[in-house]
Design an enzyme around this catalytic site. Structure first.
Site, PDB file in Angstrom:
ATOM      1  N   LYS A  11      43.400  49.645  44.466  1.00 47.15           N
ATOM      2  CA  LYS A  11      42.202  48.984  45.004  1.00 47.15           C
ATOM      3  C   LYS A  11      41.060  49.971  45.282  1.00 47.15           C
ATOM      4  CE  LYS A  11      44.795  45.142  47.098  1.00 47.15           C
ATOM      5  NZ  LYS A  11      45.023  44.349  48.330  1.00 47.15           N
ATOM      6  N   TYR A  51      42.047  36.264  43.298  1.00 46.48           N
ATOM      7  CA  TYR A  51      42.617  35.951  44.615  1.00 46.48           C
ATOM      8  C   TYR A  51      42.398  34.486  45.006  1.00 46.48           C
ATOM      9  CZ  TYR A  51      44.121  40.658  46.102  1.00 46.48           C
ATOM     10  OH  TYR A  51      44.785  41.857  46.247  1.00 46.48           O
ATOM     11  N   ASN A 114      43.917  47.965  51.722  1.00 45.35           N
ATOM     12  CA  ASN A 114      45.297  48.457  51.775  1.00 45.35           C
ATOM     13  C   ASN A 114      45.799  49.043  50.450  1.00 45.35           C
ATOM     14  OD1 ASN A 114      45.523  46.093  50.430  1.00 45.35           O
ATOM     15  ND2 ASN A 114      46.953  45.115  51.843  1.00 45.35           N
ATOM     16  N   HIS A 117      47.671  46.363  45.130  1.00 46.08           N
ATOM     17  CA  HIS A 117      48.184  44.994  44.973  1.00 46.08           C
ATOM     18  C   HIS A 117      49.413  45.051  44.083  1.00 46.08           C
ATOM     19  CE1 HIS A 117      48.672  40.861  43.608  1.00 46.08           C
ATOM     20  NE2 HIS A 117      48.743  41.363  42.391  1.00 46.08           N
ATOM     21  N   GLU A 128      49.027  37.278  35.930  1.00 49.69           N
ATOM     22  CA  GLU A 128      48.116  38.381  36.249  1.00 49.69           C
ATOM     23  C   GLU A 128      48.032  39.372  35.091  1.00 49.69           C
ATOM     24  OE1 GLU A 128      48.968  37.972  41.055  1.00 49.69           O
ATOM     25  OE2 GLU A 128      49.673  39.770  40.025  1.00 49.69           O
TER      26      GLU A 128
END
Ligand code: RTP
Ligand code: MG
Length: 140
Positions: A11, A51, A114, A117, A128
């Protein structure tokens, strides 16, 4: 357990701090093979699509903005029990609750920012991977 594939994103908080290599080292140390990888910069609409499952949640707007704020590295990881294994390597969503040695414990900034993913089930992993990669890009 058979060989599985899972989808990963490094991320924006992590790419911005030059942590791609450090995260990849933890992935590889866990026995997962990076069989596809590229750096992309998502639009807010693409992040929103990715998302979409969270679109009713209070953090959705902030999450989409964050995911489109800087480049990310998208990856396909392959290995024994890859989906669950990568979730283990990632650690809990909130770094304060993540186990020692996990990516999120060592690198995440907050519950939102964070660092990584990982897919949560075989169906989402397949969806995905297909959204971000063409079949020819997966070199197992
Ligand atoms: P991911 O989907 O990114 O692998 O993370 P996850 O399964 O551990 O967590 P999930 O519940 O699916 O949430 C997706 C991402 O939304 C952000 N989030 N922010 N501010 C908050 O309370 C909050 N909660 C979730 C995180 O970036 C989380 O990874
Ligand atoms: Mg999730």
């Amino acid at each position: 357990m058979a060989i599985q594939r899972t989808f990963s994103i490094i991320k924006p908080d992590a790419t911005k701090r030059n942590l791609t290599g450090a995260i990849n080292a933890k992935i590889e140390a866990a026995g997962l093979r990076i069989i596809a990888q590229k750096r992309i910069h998502m639009t807010p609409a693409q992040a929103g699509h990715f998302y979409a499952v969270h679109k009713e949640r209070p953090f959705y707007g902030e999450l989409c903005e964050f995911m489109a704020s800087e480049p990310v590295v998208v990856q396909v990881l392959e290995g024994e029990n890859a989906i669950a294994k990568y979730r283990e390597v990632m650690g809990a969503t909130d770094p304060a609750e993540a186990a020692a040695g996990t990516i999120r414990k060592d690198f995440a900034v907050s519950k939102g920012e964070n660092s990584v993913h990982g897919s949560d089930a075989p169906e989402t992993a397949a969806e995905e991977i297909a959204y971000f990669f063409a079949g020819l890009e997966l070199v197992g």
